[in-house]
Design a protein around this motif. Structure first.
Motif, PDB file in Angstrom:
ATOM      1  N   GLN B  27       3.643  -1.947 -27.659  1.00  0.00           N
ATOM      2  CA  GLN B  27       4.773  -1.027 -28.022  1.00  0.00           C
ATOM      3  C   GLN B  27       3.849   0.315 -28.580  1.00  0.00           C
ATOM      4  O   GLN B  27       2.709   0.261 -29.008  1.00  0.00           O
ATOM      5  CB  GLN B  27       5.311  -1.502 -29.289  1.00  0.00           C
ATOM      6  CG  GLN B  27       6.321  -0.540 -29.968  1.00  0.00           C
ATOM      7  CD  GLN B  27       7.794  -1.462 -29.550  1.00  0.00           C
ATOM      8  OE1 GLN B  27       7.786  -2.334 -28.721  1.00  0.00           O
ATOM      9  NE2 GLN B  27       8.855  -0.717 -29.801  1.00  0.00           N
ATOM     10  N   GLY B  28       4.218   1.327 -27.918  1.00  0.00           N
ATOM     11  CA  GLY B  28       3.602   2.560 -28.096  1.00  0.00           C
ATOM     12  C   GLY B  28       2.775   3.311 -26.995  1.00  0.00           C
ATOM     13  O   GLY B  28       2.436   4.265 -27.063  1.00  0.00           O
ATOM     14  N   GLY B  30       3.685   3.879 -23.985  1.00  0.00           N
ATOM     15  CA  GLY B  30       4.267   5.113 -23.225  1.00  0.00           C
ATOM     16  C   GLY B  30       3.825   6.375 -23.893  1.00  0.00           C
ATOM     17  O   GLY B  30       3.593   7.421 -23.067  1.00  0.00           O
ATOM     18  N   LYS B  31       3.565   6.446 -24.972  1.00  0.00           N
ATOM     19  CA  LYS B  31       3.078   7.757 -25.649  1.00  0.00           C
ATOM     20  C   LYS B  31       1.840   8.025 -25.340  1.00  0.00           C
ATOM     21  O   LYS B  31       1.348   9.241 -25.217  1.00  0.00           O
ATOM     22  CB  LYS B  31       3.352   7.647 -27.358  1.00  0.00           C
ATOM     23  CG  LYS B  31       4.599   7.677 -27.949  1.00  0.00           C
ATOM     24  CD  LYS B  31       4.590   7.871 -29.452  1.00  0.00           C
ATOM     25  CE  LYS B  31       5.964   7.671 -29.949  1.00  0.00           C
ATOM     26  NZ  LYS B  31       6.095   6.232 -30.059  1.00  0.00           N
ATOM     27  N   GLY B 233       5.416   6.928 -18.322  1.00  0.00           N
ATOM     28  CA  GLY B 233       5.412   7.031 -19.900  1.00  0.00           C
ATOM     29  C   GLY B 233       6.755   6.955 -20.218  1.00  0.00           C
ATOM     30  O   GLY B 233       7.253   6.360 -21.229  1.00  0.00           O
ATOM     31  N   HIS B 234       7.654   8.065 -19.665  1.00  0.00           N
ATOM     32  CA  HIS B 234       9.085   8.034 -20.202  1.00  0.00           C
ATOM     33  C   HIS B 234       9.950   6.768 -20.024  1.00  0.00           C
ATOM     34  O   HIS B 234      10.774   6.298 -20.908  1.00  0.00           O
ATOM     35  CB  HIS B 234       9.695   9.149 -19.633  1.00  0.00           C
ATOM     36  CG  HIS B 234       9.370  10.527 -20.077  1.00  0.00           C
ATOM     37  ND1 HIS B 234       9.507  10.936 -21.539  1.00  0.00           N
ATOM     38  CD2 HIS B 234       8.593  11.601 -19.795  1.00  0.00           C
ATOM     39  CE1 HIS B 234       9.224  12.193 -21.658  1.00  0.00           C
ATOM     40  NE2 HIS B 234       8.754  12.636 -20.856  1.00  0.00           N
ATOM     41  N   ASN B 237       8.703   4.393 -22.568  1.00  0.00           N
ATOM     42  CA  ASN B 237       9.543   4.649 -24.006  1.00  0.00           C
ATOM     43  C   ASN B 237      11.022   4.203 -24.001  1.00  0.00           C
ATOM     44  O   ASN B 237      11.445   3.543 -24.774  1.00  0.00           O
ATOM     45  CB  ASN B 237       9.341   6.111 -24.151  1.00  0.00           C
ATOM     46  CG  ASN B 237       8.135   6.642 -24.899  1.00  0.00           C
ATOM     47  OD1 ASN B 237       7.184   5.726 -25.236  1.00  0.00           O
ATOM     48  ND2 ASN B 237       7.832   7.854 -24.775  1.00  0.00           N
ATOM     49  N   LYS B 238      11.570   4.412 -22.936  1.00  0.00           N
ATOM     50  CA  LYS B 238      12.899   4.101 -22.729  1.00  0.00           C
ATOM     51  C   LYS B 238      13.300   2.547 -22.890  1.00  0.00           C
ATOM     52  O   LYS B 238      14.043   2.017 -23.441  1.00  0.00           O
ATOM     53  CB  LYS B 238      13.394   4.606 -21.415  1.00  0.00           C
ATOM     54  CG  LYS B 238      14.816   4.595 -21.096  1.00  0.00           C
ATOM     55  CD  LYS B 238      15.210   5.430 -19.938  1.00  0.00           C
ATOM     56  CE  LYS B 238      16.631   4.785 -19.675  1.00  0.00           C
ATOM     57  NZ  LYS B 238      17.142   5.134 -18.238  1.00  0.00           N
ATOM     58  N   GLU B 240      11.039   0.356 -24.243  1.00  0.00           N
ATOM     59  CA  GLU B 240      10.716  -0.052 -25.665  1.00  0.00           C
ATOM     60  C   GLU B 240      12.097   0.147 -26.642  1.00  0.00           C
ATOM     61  O   GLU B 240      12.321  -0.764 -27.455  1.00  0.00           O
ATOM     62  CB  GLU B 240       9.570   0.984 -26.256  1.00  0.00           C
ATOM     63  CG  GLU B 240       8.142   0.350 -25.794  1.00  0.00           C
ATOM     64  CD  GLU B 240       7.329   1.202 -26.337  1.00  0.00           C
ATOM     65  OE1 GLU B 240       7.265   2.267 -27.002  1.00  0.00           O
ATOM     66  OE2 GLU B 240       5.928   0.905 -25.677  1.00  0.00           O
ATOM     67  N   SER B 241      12.590   1.311 -26.646  1.00  0.00           N
ATOM     68  CA  SER B 241      13.988   1.753 -27.356  1.00  0.00           C
ATOM     69  C   SER B 241      15.055   0.793 -27.021  1.00  0.00           C
ATOM     70  O   SER B 241      15.684   0.229 -27.810  1.00  0.00           O
ATOM     71  CB  SER B 241      14.169   3.160 -27.504  1.00  0.00           C
ATOM     72  OG  SER B 241      14.502   3.710 -26.158  1.00  0.00           O
TER      73      SER B 241
END
Lengths: 94, 245
Positions: B27-28, B30-31, B233-234, B237-238, B240-241
């Protein structure tokens, strides 16, 4: 005669913990609780039994101000798991 | 969970639990990809623009923008520290990938530092050769070989030519790290990004003698940063959310 299954591992929760740790370098107590769906109290008891048997090592530390418990499988635990899976194969239809 | 159970259930537990801990990017992460992606894309885009608009030899100062990459270091450290604090499980793949990216960083630093060092030898050599217009002197400075001098004009280009190999070399390393990470975690955008980097390497090497090679290289660096880092990366993030939701 079929080989006896390790009684310490032939318990759903303890086997679940060992199965997670066999595929991980280390796992947090919170992760183990979420993955197994067990209560914190029951999981603590089962982890302690595995630790006493030398199957896992438990490290307590702090993440900021929060206490953290991390578990890792030991070489003895790996051997016990391998033996368990080998014995288990004898119970399955061929 | 009950204390005892059948052999079949036992196998099901093993399979289910092993699946729980495998093949998920932390988790994380992506950032982290976005940090380096936007940094490389921004710098390469700005360098391209400066290479086009700056007059004469002053255009080469555009490359000093790349020193901004050091800004990524502390930000990367802060992101990784946060990820490590929130990490609940560390798989063997996580451990291996950590070392793959360490090896990637060391490889990049080795090449960049090596080339900077080589340039430090070129500066005094060029000055000396220009002062005497003596190529032999130039070679003597660089290689300490003591070769005899000839009176020919100094061709600066041949002494900077090695820098043209930096972008394809970097992209080759990007390709390796992205492809391995993508395959290890089963995350398609990452390994596709790696393949795009490798295809770009082919194009950059094929166009190395093109008159606009400098601009082409920077544009490809920007393109690969978008394809290999920003888009994955985006998407991470998507993912993960949506996993949390």
């Amino acid at each position: 005669m079929l080989p006896e299954l390790d009684p310490l591992l032939h318990s759903q929760l303890r086997l679940a913990v060992i199965s997670i740790l066999i595929g991980s370098d280390e796992a947090d107590f919170v992760f183990l609780r979420k993955a197994t769906g067990a209560t914190a109290g029951n999981l603590s008891v089962q982890i302690e039994k595995l630790r006493e048997a030398g199957y896992i090592s438990v490290e307590k530390s702090f993440r900021g101000k929060m206490p953290r418990t991390t578990c890792q499988i030991t070489p003895e635990g790996v051997t016990a798991f391998e033996n368990y899976v080998e014995a288990l194969q004898n119970y399955l239809p061929k | 969970m009950e204390n005892t159970f059948s052999e079949k259930e036992s196998l099901a537990v093993i399979r289910q639990m092993i699946d729980t801990a495998k093949n998920n990017l932390q988790q994380g992460m992506g950032k982290v990809f976005l940090l380096w992606g936007y940094l490389v894309a921004g710098i390469s885009l700005a360098t391209t623009i400066l290479l086009i608009i700056l007059p004469g030899d002053s255009r080469y100062y555009a490359y000093f923008l790349w020193f901004l990459m050091v800004l990524g270091g502390p930000l990367h450290y802060l992101l990784i520290r946060k990820i490590e604090r929130e990490r609940l499980v560390k798989t063997y793949i996580d451990k291996m990938m950590h070392w793959v990216w360490i090896a990637f960083t060391i490889s990049i630093l080795t090449v960049v530092i090596g080339l900077i060092l080589s340039s430090l030898f070129i500066y005094p050599a060029l000055s000396a050769a220009e002062a005497t217009n003596d190529v032999g002197q130039l070679f003597q400075w660089i290689f300490m070989s003591g070769s005899a001098g000839t009176n020919q004009p100094v061709d600066h280009f041949q002494f900077w030519f090695q820098w043209l190999f930096i972008p394809p070399f970097m992209l080759c390393l990007y390709g390796i790290a992205l492809f391995i990470t993508g395959k290890a975690y089963g995350f398609k955008p990452l390994y596709l990004g790696g393949i795009i980097c490798w295809v770009s390497v082919l194009i950059l090497l094929a166009t190395i003698h093109h008159p606009h090679v400098l601009e082409i290289q920077q544009i490809f660096l920007c393109f690969c940063a978008i394809a290999g880092y920003i888009i994955p990366g985006h998407l991470l993030n998507k993912k993960e959310s949506s996993d949390v939701a």
